[in-house]
Motif scaffolding. Structure first.
Motif, short mmCIF file in Angstrom:
data_model
loop_
_atom_site.label_atom_id
_atom_site.label_comp_id
_atom_site.label_asym_id
_atom_site.label_seq_id
_atom_site.Cartn_x
_atom_site.Cartn_y
_atom_site.Cartn_z
N MET A 218 36.74 8.65 85.13
CA MET A 218 37.50 7.44 84.85
C MET A 218 38.70 7.72 83.94
N ALA A 219 38.58 8.71 83.07
CA ALA A 219 39.73 9.08 82.23
C ALA A 219 40.82 9.71 83.09
N TYR A 220 40.41 10.52 84.07
CA TYR A 220 41.39 11.10 85.00
C TYR A 220 42.08 10.00 85.79
N LEU A 221 41.31 9.02 86.26
CA LEU A 221 41.89 7.92 87.03
C LEU A 221 42.90 7.15 86.20
N THR A 222 42.58 6.87 84.95
CA THR A 222 43.51 6.16 84.07
C THR A 222 44.81 6.94 83.93
N TRP A 223 44.69 8.24 83.70
CA TRP A 223 45.88 9.09 83.57
C TRP A 223 46.69 9.07 84.86
N TRP A 224 46.02 9.20 86.00
CA TRP A 224 46.74 9.27 87.27
C TRP A 224 47.44 7.95 87.57
N ARG A 225 46.81 6.82 87.26
CA ARG A 225 47.46 5.53 87.48
C ARG A 225 48.74 5.40 86.67
N TYR A 253 50.46 -6.38 81.04
CA TYR A 253 50.23 -6.07 79.63
C TYR A 253 49.29 -4.87 79.48
N ALA A 254 48.19 -4.89 80.24
CA ALA A 254 47.24 -3.78 80.16
C ALA A 254 47.89 -2.48 80.62
N LEU A 255 48.69 -2.55 81.67
CA LEU A 255 49.37 -1.36 82.15
C LEU A 255 50.39 -0.86 81.13
N SER A 256 51.13 -1.76 80.53
CA SER A 256 52.13 -1.37 79.53
C SER A 256 51.48 -0.65 78.36
N HIS A 257 50.33 -1.14 77.94
CA HIS A 257 49.61 -0.52 76.83
C HIS A 257 49.18 0.90 77.19
N ALA A 258 48.62 1.07 78.40
CA ALA A 258 48.19 2.40 78.84
C ALA A 258 49.38 3.33 79.01
N PHE A 259 50.48 2.81 79.52
CA PHE A 259 51.68 3.62 79.74
C PHE A 259 52.24 4.11 78.41
N GLN A 260 52.32 3.22 77.44
CA GLN A 260 52.88 3.60 76.15
C GLN A 260 52.00 4.62 75.45
N ARG A 261 50.71 4.51 75.62
CA ARG A 261 49.79 5.49 75.02
C ARG A 261 50.01 6.88 75.61
N GLU A 262 50.33 6.96 76.90
CA GLU A 262 50.52 8.26 77.56
C GLU A 262 51.91 8.82 77.34
N GLY A 278 68.37 10.28 83.16
CA GLY A 278 67.49 11.14 82.38
C GLY A 278 66.36 11.69 83.20
N GLU A 279 66.10 11.11 84.39
CA GLU A 279 65.07 11.56 85.31
C GLU A 279 63.71 11.74 84.64
N GLY A 280 63.43 10.89 83.63
CA GLY A 280 62.15 10.98 82.96
C GLY A 280 62.11 12.04 81.90
N GLN A 281 63.20 12.83 81.72
CA GLN A 281 63.17 13.90 80.75
C GLN A 281 63.49 13.39 79.35
N ALA A 282 63.88 12.11 79.24
CA ALA A 282 64.16 11.56 77.93
C ALA A 282 62.90 11.21 77.18
N VAL A 283 61.77 11.27 77.84
CA VAL A 283 60.49 10.98 77.20
C VAL A 283 59.58 12.16 77.44
N SER A 284 58.55 12.24 76.66
CA SER A 284 57.62 13.37 76.82
C SER A 284 56.23 12.84 77.06
N GLY A 285 55.62 13.29 78.16
CA GLY A 285 54.26 12.87 78.47
C GLY A 285 53.25 13.53 77.57
N ARG A 286 52.05 12.95 77.54
CA ARG A 286 50.99 13.48 76.68
C ARG A 286 49.86 14.03 77.50
N SER A 287 50.13 14.52 78.70
CA SER A 287 49.07 15.06 79.55
C SER A 287 48.70 16.46 79.12
#
Length: 287
Positions: A218-225, A253-262, A278-287
């Motif tokens: 379920m943690a993998y699924l959350t990350w993948w979503r 709201y729930a998605l925004s919270h999960a997205f910001q955490r990652e 920026g093609e997503g390079q302006a932020v850094s993922g936490r995977s």
């Protein structure tokens, strides 16, 4: 979709590119570090690949080499004419899947009689398309390049003697669970439902999946979503509410919270950053 296809699709930016490189005598060609993955296939002659960080690799006719992390390197020609098929894939490294993250900096796939037949066929087709402009080349070339990347990763997985993901996808229980999650990430998955889907007990699934993948199902699924959300924010104009429905969240709201955490930023700011190029390079993922 399967895990390898999804991992590549989530990271890919724009179209890949390719060209022929001809080297004469003992010249050297420097290729700087790149935000993506690169490859070389020796069509004629031979050369040495000198990575910025690692041991030299000698390449002969038919050899392929994948640099999945965009490692800077030098191609040093051996005496004589050498011809190399080169290409690049632009990737968003903020969304790298662990499957691709564990690929070595240099993947050398030597040419062997009877080995990597699919890879050899893709190389021949790609080289033929580059030889001359043919009807439909604008469609054929990027698709052949995508195919080549898949075949190079497949070949590495078939020969890998270390690394978790060849074992992950070779384990019938874990592989089946991953296929189910990737096929329908928006489904109301629970560990009980997933265990029933792959026909094992909940403890068996949890133990095998967590041991091999490195995180519970379920943690993998959350990350993948969340990774899928980043892709949809970049590639579509869908509202966050629409995206939440597509990836399995009950509310934006729930998605925004999960997205910001990652990702350490809000979905709105992420979308603006990618829209600015920026093609997503302006932020850094936490995977």
């Amino acid at each position: 979709m399967d895990v390898v296809s999804d991992a590549i699709s989530a990271m890919r930016l724009g179209h890949p590119s390719s060209h022929r490189l001809r080297m004469d005598g003992v010249e050297r060609t420097r290729l700087h570090p790149f935000g993506g993955a690169g490859f070389h296939v020796v069509l004629k002659g031979g050369c040495r690949l000198l990575p910025d960080d690692g041991d030299p690799v000698s390449l002969g006719v038919g050899d392929a080499v994948l640099l999945p992390h965009g490692t800077g390197h030098v191609l040093a020609d051996s005496p004589g004419d050498t011809e190399i098929l080169c290409g690049q894939y632009r990737l968003d490294c903020s969304r790298i899947h662990p499957l691709l993250a564990e690929l070595p900096r240099v993947v050398h796939l030597p040419s062997r009689v009877g080995g990597h037949l699919e890879l050899r066929a893709a190389i021949d087709l790609l080289a033929g398309e580059l030889d001359e402009t043919r009807p439909g080349s604008c469609v054929a070339l990027p698709n052949l390049l995508d195919l080549l990347l898949v075949y190079m990763i497949r070949s590495w997985m078939a020969e890998a003697t270390s690394g978790a993901w060849p074992r992950v996808l070779g384990d019938p229980v874990t592989a089946a669970a991953l296929r189910a999650l990737h096929s329908d990430p928006a489904a109301p998955w629970t560990i009980e439902r997933l265990a029933a889907e792959v026909n094992v007990s909940r403890p068996t699934l949890a133990r095998r999946f967590t041991t091999l993948v490195g995180r519970p199902p379920m943690a993998y699924l959350t990350w993948w979503r969340v990774i899928l959300t980043a892709t949809l924010l970049r590639d579509t104009s869908d509202t966050l509410a629409a995206i939440a429905g597509r990836v399995g969240y009950g509310s934006p709201y729930a998605l925004s919270h999960a997205f910001q955490r990652e990702f350490g930023t809000t979905p709105g700011r992420y979308r603006k950053a990618t829209a600015r190029g920026g093609e997503g390079q302006a932020v850094s993922g936490r995977s």
